[in-house]
Design an enzyme around this catalytic site. Structure first.
Site, PDB file in Angstrom:
ATOM      1  N   GLU A  66       5.674   2.996   5.837  1.00 14.57           N
ATOM      2  CA  GLU A  66       6.324   4.211   5.327  1.00 14.57           C
ATOM      3  C   GLU A  66       7.823   4.202   5.613  1.00 14.57           C
ATOM      4  OE1 GLU A  66       3.996   7.586   6.639  1.00 14.57           O
ATOM      5  OE2 GLU A  66       2.408   7.061   5.214  1.00 14.57           O
ATOM      6  N   CYS A 113       2.625   0.643  -0.061  1.00 11.28           N
ATOM      7  CA  CYS A 113       1.180   0.689   0.174  1.00 11.28           C
ATOM      8  C   CYS A 113       0.686  -0.645   0.739  1.00 11.28           C
ATOM      9  CB  CYS A 113       0.440   0.971  -1.129  1.00 11.28           C
ATOM     10  SG  CYS A 113       0.582   2.661  -1.712  1.00 11.28           S
ATOM     11  N   GLU A 116      -1.889  -2.429  -0.101  1.00  9.14           N
ATOM     12  CA  GLU A 116      -2.293  -3.414  -1.119  1.00  9.14           C
ATOM     13  C   GLU A 116      -1.072  -4.149  -1.674  1.00  9.14           C
ATOM     14  OE1 GLU A 116      -2.976  -0.176  -0.906  1.00  9.14           O
ATOM     15  OE2 GLU A 116      -4.734   0.366  -2.084  1.00  9.14           O
ATOM     16  N   CYS A 157      -0.768   0.616  -7.094  1.00 10.29           N
ATOM     17  CA  CYS A 157      -1.372  -0.599  -6.533  1.00 10.29           C
ATOM     18  C   CYS A 157      -2.290  -1.279  -7.542  1.00 10.29           C
ATOM     19  CB  CYS A 157      -2.124  -0.277  -5.251  1.00 10.29           C
ATOM     20  SG  CYS A 157      -1.012   0.041  -3.862  1.00 10.29           S
TER      21      CYS A 157
HETATM   22  N1  THU Z   1      -1.474   4.278   0.689  1.00 10.06           N
HETATM   23  C1  THU Z   1      -1.748   2.947   0.623  1.00 10.06           C
HETATM   24  O1  THU Z   1      -1.289   2.158   1.471  1.00 10.06           O
HETATM   25  N2  THU Z   1      -2.534   2.506  -0.393  1.00 10.06           N
HETATM   26  C2  THU Z   1      -3.086   3.299  -1.342  1.00 10.06           C
HETATM   27  O2  THU Z   1      -3.715   2.798  -2.260  1.00 10.06           O
HETATM   28  C3  THU Z   1      -2.950   4.751  -1.247  1.00 10.06           C
HETATM   29  C4  THU Z   1      -1.984   5.263  -0.253  1.00 10.06           C
HETATM   30  C5  THU Z   1      -0.606   4.767   1.772  1.00 10.06           C
HETATM   31  C6  THU Z   1       0.739   5.262   1.313  1.00 10.06           C
HETATM   32  C7  THU Z   1       1.118   6.201   2.439  1.00 10.06           C
HETATM   33  O3  THU Z   1       1.728   5.442   3.467  1.00 10.06           O
HETATM   34  C8  THU Z   1      -0.215   6.728   2.928  1.00 10.06           C
HETATM   35  O4  THU Z   1      -1.214   5.865   2.423  1.00 10.06           O
HETATM   36  C9  THU Z   1      -0.520   8.161   2.478  1.00 10.06           C
HETATM   37  O5  THU Z   1      -0.398   8.288   1.104  1.00 10.06           O
END
Ligand code: THU
Length: 156
Positions: free
Chosen positions: A49, A58, A60, A104
């Site tokens: 983040e 994300c 993925e 993603c």
């Molecule tokens: N997030 C992911 O890493 N992958 C996803 O497919 C959905 C969301 C993360 C983004 C953010 O850091 C946290 O989950 C909350 O949305």
């Protein structure tokens, strides 16, 4: 004799281990991802983040980008994704399977197109036995891809 674990279990276990390295101080939602390559190798990622929220990466996407940086984008055959909320101690939990977000799915589609194959997507929580199996083509129908740019998928 020890039987090798199925790829689904290997990927979910790797994704759960990767989620421990999530950098998610804002959402406190940890996500881990693990991509399986044609030779059985596994490459992982976790969400990263950013104080400028929209710049967050994300799990993925991190895993796919790491595979690409290793020259293996076209070799991705499957991905395991897990996630859950952190408790006060920073340990994430959750039994509900989480599925890749829309962005993603589009990122995964690039790996699918580069390799000329559909991808298997296994989704789980950080804990428990619940797991879903999906095809990327089902999660992302009517895709935008290389063909829309007049290109045939390329391995490089
Ligand atoms: N997030 C992911 O890493 N992958 C996803 O497919 C959905 C969301 C993360 C983004 C953010 O850091 C946290 O989950 C909350 O949305």
């Amino acid at each position: 004799m020890t039987l090798a674990a199925p790829n689904s279990e290997r990927l979910i276990a790797a994704a759960r281990a990767a989620a421990a390295n999530a950098y998610a101080p804002y959402s406190r939602f940890a996500v881990g991802a693990a991509v399986l390559l044609t030779d059985g190798a596994i490459i992982t990622g976790a969400n990263v983040e950013n104080a400028s929220y929209g710049l967050s990466l994300c799990a993925e996407t991190v895993a796919v980008a790491t595979a690409s940086a290793a020259g293996r984008l076209a070799d991705v055959v499957a991905i395991g994704v897990v996630g859950g909320m952190m408790d006060a101690a920073g340990i994430a939990h959750g039994t509900e399977p989480i599925r890749p977000c829309g962005r993603c799915r589009q990122v995964l589609n690039e790996a699918a197109q580069a390799g000329g194959r559909d991808l298997t997507v296994w989704c789980a929580g950080l804990d428990g036995d619940r797991m879903e199996e999906h095809r990327l083509s089902t999660l992302l129908p009517h895709v935008f891809g290389p063909a829309d740019l007049g290109l045939t998928p390329t391995r490089g």
